[in-house]
Design a protein around this motif. Structure first.
Motif, mmCIF file in Angstrom:
data_model
loop_
_atom_site.group_PDB
_atom_site.id
_atom_site.type_symbol
_atom_site.label_atom_id
_atom_site.label_comp_id
_atom_site.label_asym_id
_atom_site.label_seq_id
_atom_site.Cartn_x
_atom_site.Cartn_y
_atom_site.Cartn_z
ATOM 1 N N ALA A 274 0.840 -1.204 0.000
ATOM 2 C CA ALA A 274 0.000 0.000 0.000
ATOM 3 C C ALA A 274 0.878 1.259 0.000
ATOM 4 O O ALA A 274 1.956 1.284 0.607
ATOM 5 N N ARG A 275 0.410 2.287 -0.716
ATOM 6 C CA ARG A 275 1.128 3.562 -0.789
ATOM 7 C C ARG A 275 0.163 4.708 -0.505
ATOM 8 O O ARG A 275 -1.031 4.625 -0.797
ATOM 9 N N ASP A 276 0.692 5.786 0.047
ATOM 10 C CA ASP A 276 -0.106 6.975 0.346
ATOM 11 C C ASP A 276 0.094 8.032 -0.745
ATOM 12 O O ASP A 276 1.079 8.015 -1.484
ATOM 13 N N ALA A 277 -0.879 8.975 -0.794
ATOM 14 C CA ALA A 277 -0.809 10.134 -1.698
ATOM 15 C C ALA A 277 -0.615 9.723 -3.150
ATOM 16 O O ALA A 277 0.230 10.275 -3.861
ATOM 17 N N VAL A 278 -1.402 8.757 -3.605
ATOM 18 C CA VAL A 278 -1.349 8.315 -4.998
ATOM 19 C C VAL A 278 -2.464 9.032 -5.769
ATOM 20 O O VAL A 278 -3.622 9.020 -5.359
ATOM 21 N N VAL A 279 -2.107 9.675 -6.882
ATOM 22 C CA VAL A 279 -3.084 10.386 -7.719
ATOM 23 C C VAL A 279 -3.743 9.367 -8.648
ATOM 24 O O VAL A 279 -3.056 8.665 -9.400
ATOM 25 N N THR A 280 -5.068 9.272 -8.597
ATOM 26 C CA THR A 280 -5.787 8.277 -9.398
ATOM 27 C C THR A 280 -7.036 8.890 -10.026
ATOM 28 O O THR A 280 -7.536 9.926 -9.580
ATOM 29 N N LEU A 281 -7.536 8.203 -11.045
ATOM 30 C CA LEU A 281 -8.819 8.538 -11.652
ATOM 31 C C LEU A 281 -9.371 7.289 -12.307
ATOM 32 O O LEU A 281 -8.640 6.312 -12.519
ATOM 33 N N PRO A 282 -10.651 7.246 -12.660
ATOM 34 C CA PRO A 282 -11.220 6.058 -13.293
ATOM 35 C C PRO A 282 -10.510 5.724 -14.605
ATOM 36 O O PRO A 282 -10.203 6.616 -15.405
ATOM 37 N N GLU A 283 -10.263 4.452 -14.817
ATOM 38 C CA GLU A 283 -9.534 4.024 -16.010
ATOM 39 C C GLU A 283 -10.281 4.383 -17.288
ATOM 40 O O GLU A 283 -9.668 4.654 -18.322
ATOM 41 N N ARG A 284 -11.614 4.412 -17.247
ATOM 42 C CA ARG A 284 -12.380 4.689 -18.461
ATOM 43 C C ARG A 284 -12.231 6.130 -18.932
ATOM 44 O O ARG A 284 -12.652 6.478 -20.036
ATOM 45 N N ALA A 285 -11.631 6.999 -18.084
ATOM 46 C CA ALA A 285 -11.420 8.379 -18.494
ATOM 47 C C ALA A 285 -10.221 8.528 -19.431
ATOM 48 O O ALA A 285 -10.072 9.559 -20.092
ATOM 49 N N ILE A 286 -9.378 7.498 -19.512
ATOM 50 C CA ILE A 286 -8.151 7.567 -20.299
ATOM 51 C C ILE A 286 -8.442 7.249 -21.766
ATOM 52 O O ILE A 286 -9.159 6.297 -22.087
ATOM 53 N N THR A 287 -7.895 8.055 -22.655
ATOM 54 C CA THR A 287 -7.897 7.751 -24.083
ATOM 55 C C THR A 287 -6.505 7.244 -24.430
ATOM 56 O O THR A 287 -5.523 7.983 -24.340
ATOM 57 N N TYR A 288 -6.420 5.963 -24.795
ATOM 58 C CA TYR A 288 -5.133 5.333 -25.070
ATOM 59 C C TYR A 288 -4.810 5.461 -26.554
ATOM 60 O O TYR A 288 -5.629 5.127 -27.416
ATOM 61 N N ASP A 293 -1.038 8.615 -23.917
ATOM 62 C CA ASP A 293 -2.357 8.590 -23.288
ATOM 63 C C ASP A 293 -2.782 10.006 -22.920
ATOM 64 O O ASP A 293 -1.940 10.871 -22.626
ATOM 65 N N SER A 294 -4.088 10.235 -22.917
ATOM 66 C CA SER A 294 -4.581 11.588 -22.628
ATOM 67 C C SER A 294 -5.946 11.521 -21.976
ATOM 68 O O SER A 294 -6.636 10.494 -22.015
ATOM 69 N N VAL A 295 -6.337 12.650 -21.373
ATOM 70 C CA VAL A 295 -7.681 12.825 -20.807
ATOM 71 C C VAL A 295 -8.174 14.211 -21.193
ATOM 72 O O VAL A 295 -7.395 15.089 -21.619
ATOM 73 N N PHE A 296 -9.480 14.441 -21.060
ATOM 74 C CA PHE A 296 -10.065 15.755 -21.257
ATOM 75 C C PHE A 296 -10.373 16.360 -19.892
ATOM 76 O O PHE A 296 -11.125 15.792 -19.100
ATOM 77 N N GLY A 315 0.306 4.678 -14.534
ATOM 78 C CA GLY A 315 1.044 3.631 -13.826
ATOM 79 C C GLY A 315 0.213 2.381 -13.676
ATOM 80 O O GLY A 315 -0.381 1.894 -14.636
ATOM 81 N N ASN A 316 0.131 1.888 -12.460
ATOM 82 C CA ASN A 316 -0.590 0.650 -12.197
ATOM 83 C C ASN A 316 -2.095 0.849 -12.282
ATOM 84 O O ASN A 316 -2.606 1.965 -12.127
ATOM 85 N N VAL A 317 -2.803 -0.253 -12.510
ATOM 86 C CA VAL A 317 -4.263 -0.250 -12.568
ATOM 87 C C VAL A 317 -4.784 -1.187 -11.505
ATOM 88 O O VAL A 317 -4.261 -2.294 -11.322
ATOM 89 N N SER A 318 -5.825 -0.758 -10.776
ATOM 90 C CA SER A 318 -6.400 -1.603 -9.744
ATOM 91 C C SER A 318 -7.860 -1.248 -9.540
ATOM 92 O O SER A 318 -8.207 -0.084 -9.328
ATOM 93 N N ASP A 319 -8.716 -2.282 -9.627
ATOM 94 C CA ASP A 319 -10.140 -2.128 -9.349
ATOM 95 C C ASP A 319 -10.768 -0.987 -10.137
ATOM 96 O O ASP A 319 -11.548 -0.197 -9.605
ATOM 97 N N GLY A 320 -10.437 -0.879 -11.412
ATOM 98 C CA GLY A 320 -11.080 0.097 -12.275
ATOM 99 C C GLY A 320 -10.489 1.485 -12.211
ATOM 100 O O GLY A 320 -10.979 2.390 -12.898
ATOM 101 N N ARG A 321 -9.462 1.696 -11.411
ATOM 102 C CA ARG A 321 -8.817 3.006 -11.329
ATOM 103 C C ARG A 321 -7.365 2.881 -11.772
ATOM 104 O O ARG A 321 -6.749 1.816 -11.635
#
Length: 368
Positions: A274-288, A293-296, A315-321
């Motif tokens: 486990a790590r703290d202060a990780v910036v994440t967002l839903p994987e479906r927001a990414i345009t590969y 890769d990019s987002v709007f 980076g890594n992907v976990s549980d849809g994020r």
């Protein structure tokens, strides 16, 4: 006639030209209308959270010990000590081959050994009394040793005709019965050890620095839907596979009920620390895309909300994020649905009324 044909061609040109011009005008008008129309999108904010990434992979269940038991010597099966699918302990008798002739030969050799020993002892007393030749004693001792070796060899042959389990495990299916002639090296039955059991899989080489022996691993198999088996990494290969640029990994699992069987296909999840202060967002927001890769990102302006395309490094992907390594800051609002129809700078209307709870939408499991 030529004049009439020319006039007809001119007339047709005017007609078709008018039609094509009108179609072009309509298309330009519709394009302009679309360009100024605000697209309806749904969004979620970029989050900073405590996060435990997981590395998915696939693998194969492998026994800790697994052999096909066979006989070293030939013979007729006189006794069977196992049934198909039985559980056995190390040393349990599996097959007894006919050993009557060998036992008789062993008795004859033992008698010769005793005679050789008596002869040696008698010559030893004679030599000690200086009444006999030392060379006769040496010859008797050599003969005794040869007889001992022959007795031991014959006893080893007799022992080999009692085929026993080399370790604790579960047997496969028996394919013969009493009276079967078993040739030297012929397969008798499969024997595998099921507890503990291994799962072999591979991970891309870029994750090599993130895994270590003792790390938690979760496995699921098709034969036990919805059931998770938890184990730990037992070994990591010191070399990388050149063809796939992946590192072989072996995980060990307790398997007291024998639910995991050798050869099973397994969905493997390696749990990272486990790590703290990780910036994440839903994987479906990414345009590969191949070029990056990019987002709007949604921005507020004088004329309303618009979107801006931002390049990100994931980076890594976990549980849809997905982990965002660079390009975004916590709190930014990114488009999660409807970004396929967007272009840079386009006006948008945000509508999140139909979205489920954010954690449910992302498939996120709250960290413990």
């Amino acid at each position: 006639m030529i004049r009439n044909l020319a006039l007809m061609l001119v007339f047709l040109g005017i007609v078709f030209g008018g039609i094509f011009g009108w179609k072009y005008h309509q298309a330009q008008k519709m394009a302009g209308a679309r360009g100024g129309m605000a697209a309806v999108v749904s969004t979620q904010p970029v989050r900073e959270e405590s996060w435990q990434a997981k590395l998915p992979s696939v693998g194969t269940v492998t026994p800790t010990y697994g052999v096909v038991v066979s006989s070293e010597v030939a013979g007729i099966v006189r006794e069977l000590g196992f049934d198909s699918g039985a559980t056995v302990k190390a040393g349990d008798l599996l097959v007894q081959l006919d050993a009557e002739v060998d036992i008789a030969e062993a008795a004859a050799l033992e008698a010769e050994r005793k005679l050789a020993e008596l002869t040696r002892d008698r010559l030893l007393r004679i030599v000690n009394e200086n009444l006999g030749s030392r060379s006769d004693l040496d010859e008797a001792e050599a003969h005794l040793e040869a007889m001992r070796a022959q007795v031991a060899a014959k006893q080893a042959t007799i022992n080999k005709k009692s085929v026993r389990a080399p370790f604790d495990g579960k047997l496969g299916i028996r394919t013969f019965n009493r009276g079967h002639y078993l040739g030297a090296g012929e397969e008798i039955v499969e024997l595998v050890a099921l507890d503990p059991i291994y799962v072999d899989y591979t991970l891309p080489e870029r994750y090599l620095a993130q895994i270590e022996v003792g790390q938690d691993v979760i496995v699921q198999v098709a034969a036990r839907p919805g059931q998770e088996f938890k184990g730990t990494i037992n070994a990591i290969s010191p070399s990388i596979e050149r063809a796939t640029r992946s590192v072989p990994v072996r995980a060990e699992f307790a398997n007291p009920e024998g639910l995991l069987r050798p050869g099973m296909f397994a969905d493997v999840t390696t749990v990272l620390p486990a790590r703290d202060a990780v910036v994440t967002l839903p994987e479906r927001a990414i345009t590969y895309n191949p070029y990056g890769d990019s987002v709007f990102v949604v921005e507020d302006g004088e004329g309303g909300q618009t979107v801006r395309r931002v390049q990100v490094r994931t980076g890594n992907v976990s549980d849809g994020r997905v982990e965002i390594l660079s390009g975004l800051e916590p709190g930014m609002e990114v488009v999660t649905d409807g970004h396929n129809k967007l272009r840079n700078g386009q006006p948008v209307t945000v509508d999140n009324s139909s979205l489920p709870d954010e954690n449910q939408a992302a498939g996120l499991v709250a960290p413990s």
